[in-house]
Scaffold this active site. Sequence first.
Site, short mmCIF file in Angstrom:
data_model
loop_
_atom_site.label_atom_id
_atom_site.label_comp_id
_atom_site.label_asym_id
_atom_site.label_seq_id
_atom_site.Cartn_x
_atom_site.Cartn_y
_atom_site.Cartn_z
CG LEU A 1 26.76 28.46 23.12
CD1 LEU A 1 27.09 29.60 22.65
CD2 LEU A 1 26.74 27.96 24.59
CG ASP A 2 18.38 24.91 23.48
OD1 ASP A 2 17.96 23.86 22.21
OD2 ASP A 2 17.91 24.76 24.50
CB ALA A 3 17.15 28.52 22.99
CB VAL A 4 22.49 30.73 22.00
CG1 VAL A 4 22.94 30.97 20.29
CG2 VAL A 4 23.61 31.53 22.56
#
Length: 595
Positions: free
Chosen positions: A252-255
Amino acid sequence: MVVQQTRFFNICHMTQSEHPVLTEGLVSLLTRIYPAEDNQALAKAIFCVFWPDDAKPLSEARAANGEIWSEEDAILITYGNSIQDGAHKPLDLLHDFLLDHLKGVVSSVHILPFFPYTSDDGFAVTDFTKVDPALGDWPDIERIGDEFHLMSDLVLNHVSSQGVWFNAYRQGQVPYDKFFFEADPSDDVSAVVRPRTTPLLQKVETSNGPRHVWCTFSHDQIDLNFANPDVLLEILSIIRMHIDEGIRIIRLDAVAFIWKEVGTSSIHMPQTHAIIQLIRYLCDHISETVMLITETNVPKAENLSYFGQSNEAHAIYNFPLPPLILQAMLSGSSHHLRAWQAAMPPAPYGCAYFNFTASHDGIGMRPVEGLLPKDAIDEMIQTVSQSGALLSMRTGPGGEETVYEINCSYFEAMARTHAGPDEHHLARFLASQTIVMSLEGIPGFYIHSMLATPNDTEAVEYRGMNRAINRHRWDYPELQARLSDPTSNQSLVMTTLSERLKLRSKQKAFHPNATQFTLSIDPRVFGLWRQSLDRAQSIFALHNVSADDVMIPCDALNLIADEPWMDILSGEPIEPGQTQISMAPYQCRWITNRF
């Protein structure tokens, strides 16, 4: 109501009455995110996404435990085009490289964003449903997934300014006209936490007039508006599609940034945690075993919060590790690394740390706020700068610029210490990677660490971005030649790390959730005691982070009497009556009672 406009209502055949407990849990989570919505209707739409046609959810959620990973797990991080030759599809070359060199060495492969994109090396996605044709296609991804667990990026905070969604937004097309977060230039956004120095708001022309859209990272990366349930539904449909294509680990990128509210920091918002819990809840009820990893490059307490109550991320990036290990190696003292590790809690039940030293990004400095004193940080930055490192900046709350990350190949960062260059470059680097293997958690290795890739200064000049220094693209014939040369750094590092990873995979004491205790010994040696879940195996993992010869008293270790002990890295036994254990410069030892 927004949710009634979604396309998913037209394809749903499942009745929620068949799964009342699952529905109740789903509605409860949705109410925390969207208190004013018809969450029964929204839950039905989500059912349509995750269980289309005749698919059925699990009657009970998958148990939160450590059975989905073991000591055999290690993850390789790579771009889809880190290896190329100008003739074959990069994904085919990557597949060939993985089979030749890393089968049986790593269990999983994280292919960084492999979708069509416009900037940020894949993190400004134009279409989440396609593979970048310059890399290959879905069958190429699936072939790698047949041999390794596949990890992919869900870039869920933003999309490309040139993508289909944002073009539809500018044209006022429903539902995309409400897909992006807008603010007014007069709004107070001074408290917003950001990793960049560019202006937060960007003025764009739309069919509905000028609008100011929120851009946490760059003006080519437009933030989605998760306050609109249609955005959540679209993201969930993408997750479901990727799982169908064989993805089993989702990053979950840059969540941390996905939920925004004007007048707040717009990071780590309660709704953000609720959305992660929702995704975890759904993944725990599907037949496929899927692991979630959150990418939150923030200080310790904030990072740990993404475990939730063992109901959010299965694993979190251990972001303090890269700068702390680097500082230990450059200073010759494990003081700060040891103090941090001794104070770290074990991962909660059903969770794990994801340990690494290098990734496609730089060495983040925010995670060591409060862990390293300013003089230690300044000295570290000065030393790596002498090895060719670059610095990327961010704007602080008071408008001041501070170092956000160090941009450097991790191998090159080990070229010298605070005392200057020496003959221990290779040994120092191997020790840094062995620490990652020894720690509680799942180890991850960037392809350019496995390959001892030097700084790519030409790429920085050509591409105009600091991060290109650590995103080299190897020519495959050249790489193969170097790996065939036993004297090359590439061969020496790949061979040594591969041997250690294979050895590690056979040690029950290196299970990601095995007991860990930080040893209080000579500060030049970073020491850990690991014990298997069944308490049968102990490993004393010792790592000399200095250029000195160090002697460790045997009575500093809890070597149980009447059991044989051996350093399985060197094959040397610990003899009865032995009083000291010698450590050569940057030597590592795994001393165990089961071998």
